[in-house]
Motif scaffolding. Structure first.
Motif, PDB file in Angstrom:
ATOM      1  N   ILE A  25      -4.105 -10.765   7.704  1.00 47.22           N
ATOM      2  CA  ILE A  25      -2.786 -10.095   7.550  1.00 47.22           C
ATOM      3  C   ILE A  25      -2.139 -10.859   6.362  1.00 47.22           C
ATOM      4  N   PRO A  26      -1.219 -10.151   5.647  1.00 41.52           N
ATOM      5  CA  PRO A  26      -0.179 -10.975   5.012  1.00 41.52           C
ATOM      6  C   PRO A  26       0.771 -11.630   5.656  1.00 41.52           C
ATOM      7  N   ASN A  27       1.212 -12.589   5.197  1.00 43.70           N
ATOM      8  CA  ASN A  27       2.570 -13.620   5.610  1.00 43.70           C
ATOM      9  C   ASN A  27       3.730 -12.758   5.253  1.00 43.70           C
ATOM     10  N   TRP A  28       3.823 -12.395   4.058  1.00 50.79           N
ATOM     11  CA  TRP A  28       5.002 -11.674   3.785  1.00 50.79           C
ATOM     12  C   TRP A  28       4.620 -10.796   2.353  1.00 50.79           C
ATOM     13  N   VAL A  29       5.349  -9.629   2.190  1.00 51.70           N
ATOM     14  CA  VAL A  29       5.233  -8.939   0.958  1.00 51.70           C
ATOM     15  C   VAL A  29       6.696  -8.747   0.371  1.00 51.70           C
ATOM     16  N   SER A  30       6.692  -8.862  -1.079  1.00 55.72           N
ATOM     17  CA  SER A  30       7.991  -8.875  -1.642  1.00 55.72           C
ATOM     18  C   SER A  30       7.698  -7.652  -2.549  1.00 55.72           C
ATOM     19  N   TRP A  31       8.796  -6.798  -2.665  1.00 52.92           N
ATOM     20  CA  TRP A  31       8.852  -5.801  -3.983  1.00 52.92           C
ATOM     21  C   TRP A  31      10.316  -5.432  -4.067  1.00 52.92           C
ATOM     22  N   HIS A  32      10.522  -4.636  -5.300  1.00 53.42           N
ATOM     23  CA  HIS A  32      11.631  -4.154  -5.893  1.00 53.42           C
ATOM     24  C   HIS A  32      11.536  -2.701  -5.717  1.00 53.42           C
ATOM     25  N   LEU A  33      12.728  -2.077  -5.268  1.00 51.77           N
ATOM     26  CA  LEU A  33      12.949  -0.834  -5.212  1.00 51.77           C
ATOM     27  C   LEU A  33      14.254  -0.136  -5.887  1.00 51.77           C
ATOM     28  N   ASP A  34      13.595   0.823  -6.915  1.00 50.40           N
ATOM     29  CA  ASP A  34      14.959   1.544  -7.555  1.00 50.40           C
ATOM     30  C   ASP A  34      14.296   2.922  -7.730  1.00 50.40           C
ATOM     31  N   ARG A  35      14.948   3.810  -8.249  1.00 56.69           N
ATOM     32  CA  ARG A  35      14.748   5.300  -8.431  1.00 56.69           C
ATOM     33  C   ARG A  35      13.479   5.471  -9.443  1.00 56.69           C
ATOM     34  N   THR A  36      13.187   4.591 -10.202  1.00 54.55           N
ATOM     35  CA  THR A  36      11.775   4.664 -11.082  1.00 54.55           C
ATOM     36  C   THR A  36      10.695   4.633  -9.988  1.00 54.55           C
ATOM     37  N   TRP A  37      10.522   3.883  -9.100  1.00 51.87           N
ATOM     38  CA  TRP A  37       9.345   4.061  -8.015  1.00 51.87           C
ATOM     39  C   TRP A  37       9.394   5.017  -7.309  1.00 51.87           C
ATOM     40  N   ILE A  38      10.308   6.239  -7.314  1.00 50.26           N
ATOM     41  CA  ILE A  38      10.411   7.237  -6.409  1.00 50.26           C
ATOM     42  C   ILE A  38      10.136   8.458  -7.001  1.00 50.26           C
ATOM     43  N   GLY A  39       9.097   9.329  -6.623  1.00 51.04           N
ATOM     44  CA  GLY A  39       8.807  10.542  -7.286  1.00 51.04           C
ATOM     45  C   GLY A  39       8.404  11.598  -6.238  1.00 51.04           C
ATOM     46  N   SER A  40       7.391  12.305  -6.602  1.00 49.25           N
ATOM     47  CA  SER A  40       7.195  13.370  -5.885  1.00 49.25           C
ATOM     48  C   SER A  40       5.517  13.298  -5.197  1.00 49.25           C
ATOM     49  N   VAL A  41       5.047  12.383  -5.600  1.00 48.16           N
ATOM     50  CA  VAL A  41       3.593  12.275  -5.265  1.00 48.16           C
ATOM     51  C   VAL A  41       3.237  12.276  -3.704  1.00 48.16           C
ATOM     52  N   GLN A  42       2.141  12.937  -3.387  1.00 49.02           N
ATOM     53  CA  GLN A  42       1.811  12.938  -2.063  1.00 49.02           C
ATOM     54  C   GLN A  42       1.359  11.840  -1.477  1.00 49.02           C
ATOM     55  N   ARG A  43       1.598  11.380  -0.068  1.00 50.52           N
ATOM     56  CA  ARG A  43       0.910  10.130   0.377  1.00 50.52           C
ATOM     57  C   ARG A  43      -0.389  10.282   0.421  1.00 50.52           C
ATOM     58  N   GLN A  44      -1.071   9.244  -0.053  1.00 49.52           N
ATOM     59  CA  GLN A  44      -2.762   9.294  -0.403  1.00 49.52           C
ATOM     60  C   GLN A  44      -3.460   9.057   0.829  1.00 49.52           C
ATOM     61  N   ASP A  45      -2.873   8.217   1.799  1.00 48.42           N
ATOM     62  CA  ASP A  45      -3.861   7.984   3.062  1.00 48.42           C
ATOM     63  C   ASP A  45      -5.001   7.428   2.681  1.00 48.42           C
ATOM     64  N   ASP A  46      -5.222   6.743   1.712  1.00 49.11           N
ATOM     65  CA  ASP A  46      -6.516   5.989   1.400  1.00 49.11           C
ATOM     66  C   ASP A  46      -6.690   4.567   1.909  1.00 49.11           C
ATOM     67  N   PHE A  47      -6.521   4.527   2.924  1.00 46.70           N
ATOM     68  CA  PHE A  47      -6.624   3.056   3.573  1.00 46.70           C
ATOM     69  C   PHE A  47      -7.958   2.616   3.244  1.00 46.70           C
ATOM     70  N   ARG A  48      -7.816   1.269   2.894  1.00 48.82           N
ATOM     71  CA  ARG A  48      -9.240   0.573   2.178  1.00 48.82           C
ATOM     72  C   ARG A  48      -9.056  -0.672   2.256  1.00 48.82           C
ATOM     73  N   ALA A  49     -10.273  -1.494   2.221  1.00 48.89           N
ATOM     74  CA  ALA A  49     -10.431  -2.957   2.085  1.00 48.89           C
ATOM     75  C   ALA A  49      -9.837  -3.304   0.524  1.00 48.89           C
ATOM     76  N   ASP A  50      -9.153  -4.506   0.359  1.00 49.81           N
ATOM     77  CA  ASP A  50      -8.925  -5.169  -0.777  1.00 49.81           C
ATOM     78  C   ASP A  50     -10.062  -5.989  -1.260  1.00 49.81           C
ATOM     79  N   ASN A  51     -10.597  -5.266  -2.416  1.00 52.39           N
ATOM     80  CA  ASN A  51     -11.729  -6.000  -2.947  1.00 52.39           C
ATOM     81  C   ASN A  51     -11.263  -6.987  -4.111  1.00 52.39           C
ATOM     82  N   THR A  52     -10.122  -7.225  -4.210  1.00 51.53           N
ATOM     83  CA  THR A  52      -9.527  -8.231  -4.931  1.00 51.53           C
ATOM     84  C   THR A  52      -9.494  -9.592  -4.242  1.00 51.53           C
ATOM     85  N   LEU A  53      -9.735  -9.751  -3.210  1.00 51.56           N
ATOM     86  CA  LEU A  53      -9.821 -10.927  -2.194  1.00 51.56           C
ATOM     87  C   LEU A  53     -11.137 -11.795  -2.866  1.00 51.56           C
ATOM     88  N   PRO A  54     -10.599 -13.202  -2.519  1.00 49.21           N
ATOM     89  CA  PRO A  54     -11.785 -14.070  -3.155  1.00 49.21           C
ATOM     90  C   PRO A  54     -13.135 -13.735  -2.705  1.00 49.21           C
TER      91      PRO A  54
END
Length: 246
Positions: free
Chosen positions: A34-63
């Motif tokens: 699991i992550p120790n922490w996650v950090s992000w910035h939120l303003d109105r440019t990040w919020i739109g009308s896209v539906q929730r994708q629900d595509d839970f999946r492994a992160d293949n960018t791990l070493p």
């Protein structure tokens, strides 16, 4: 607002591995899954009308060679796949929303903790954005052992490959929309720090779990908001927010 744990992208740093994505940054713990922490910035440019994708999946960018927690790793565990950076904070495009469903952004979270207490805090956070603010957020977890929908203390799931944290926390730095953000934080800036037990019996009112940044730092050993001047940190990190919660 800083790198709380001085995470690096060296594979030797497997307990504090820095992963930088377009949508959020995180420190990942290979052995906890699991992550120790996650950090992000939120303003109105990040919020739109896209539906929730629900595509839970492994992160293949791990070493290479690291275990990849996958979409079924939490199945029948009594814990939700709890987002750190929420899906609803990233709805500007399909790709942006999909990025929040990587399992490196998840923790095993007690269902009521995830769906009620934290959901209410997330909704309140977005209401602040709709009101003309931008927000810097850091969410993390620590400890071992939570109580999910099945009852009883659970320390790990997925055959021991995923640790169930005992505490889930978040810090919000709230600013009016503008530029030069770190320079605009002062002793009057509203900071919300919340620390909840990862249990299904939790109360829904997130405001009851407010604490100080100092207290979260003492529990985790992190240096939160480290990019701010020390004189500002010393004031705002000692405060416990008493502002509105809805």
């Amino acid at each position: 607002m800083g790198n709380p744990s001085n995470a690096t992208n060296s594979t030797a740093n497997f307990t504090n591995y820095l992963m930088q994505k377009n949508e959020y940054d995180l420190s990942y713990h290979r052995d906890r899954g699991i992550p120790n922490w996650v950090s992000w910035h939120l303003d109105r440019t990040w919020i739109g009308s896209v539906q929730r994708q629900d595509d839970f999946r492994a992160d293949n960018t791990l070493p290479a060679g690291w275990y990849q927690v996958n979409q079924s790793s939490y199945t029948s565990s009594g814990f939700d796949r709890g987002h750190n950076c929420p899906s609803a904070d990233r709805t500007s495009t399909t790709a942006v929303n999909s990025a929040t469903f990587l399992m490196t952004n998840m923790i095993p979270q007690a269902p009521n903790n995830n769906q009620k207490t934290w959901a209410d805090l997330e909704n309140y956070t977005r209401s602040l954005v709709y009101g003309g603010n931008e927000i810097y957020l850091i969410m993390g977890s620590y400890g071992e052992g939570g109580i999910g929908s099945k009852g009883g203390l659970t320390k790990t799931i997925n055959n021991g490959k995923v640790t169930v944290p005992s505490q889930v926390w978040k810090v919000l730095v709230i600013l009016p929309e503008g530029n030069g953000d770190a320079n605009r934080v002062d002793s009057n800036t509203r900071i919300i720090a919340v620390n909840t037990p990862n249990v299904n019996s939790i109360g829904q009112n997130w405001g009851a779990y407010r604490t100080s940044v100092d207290a979260i730092e003492a529990a985790t050993g992190y240096n939160l908001l480290s990019n701010l001047p020390a004189s500002v940190q010393s004031v705002i990190e000692a405060k416990i927010d008493n502002g509105p919660t809805n």
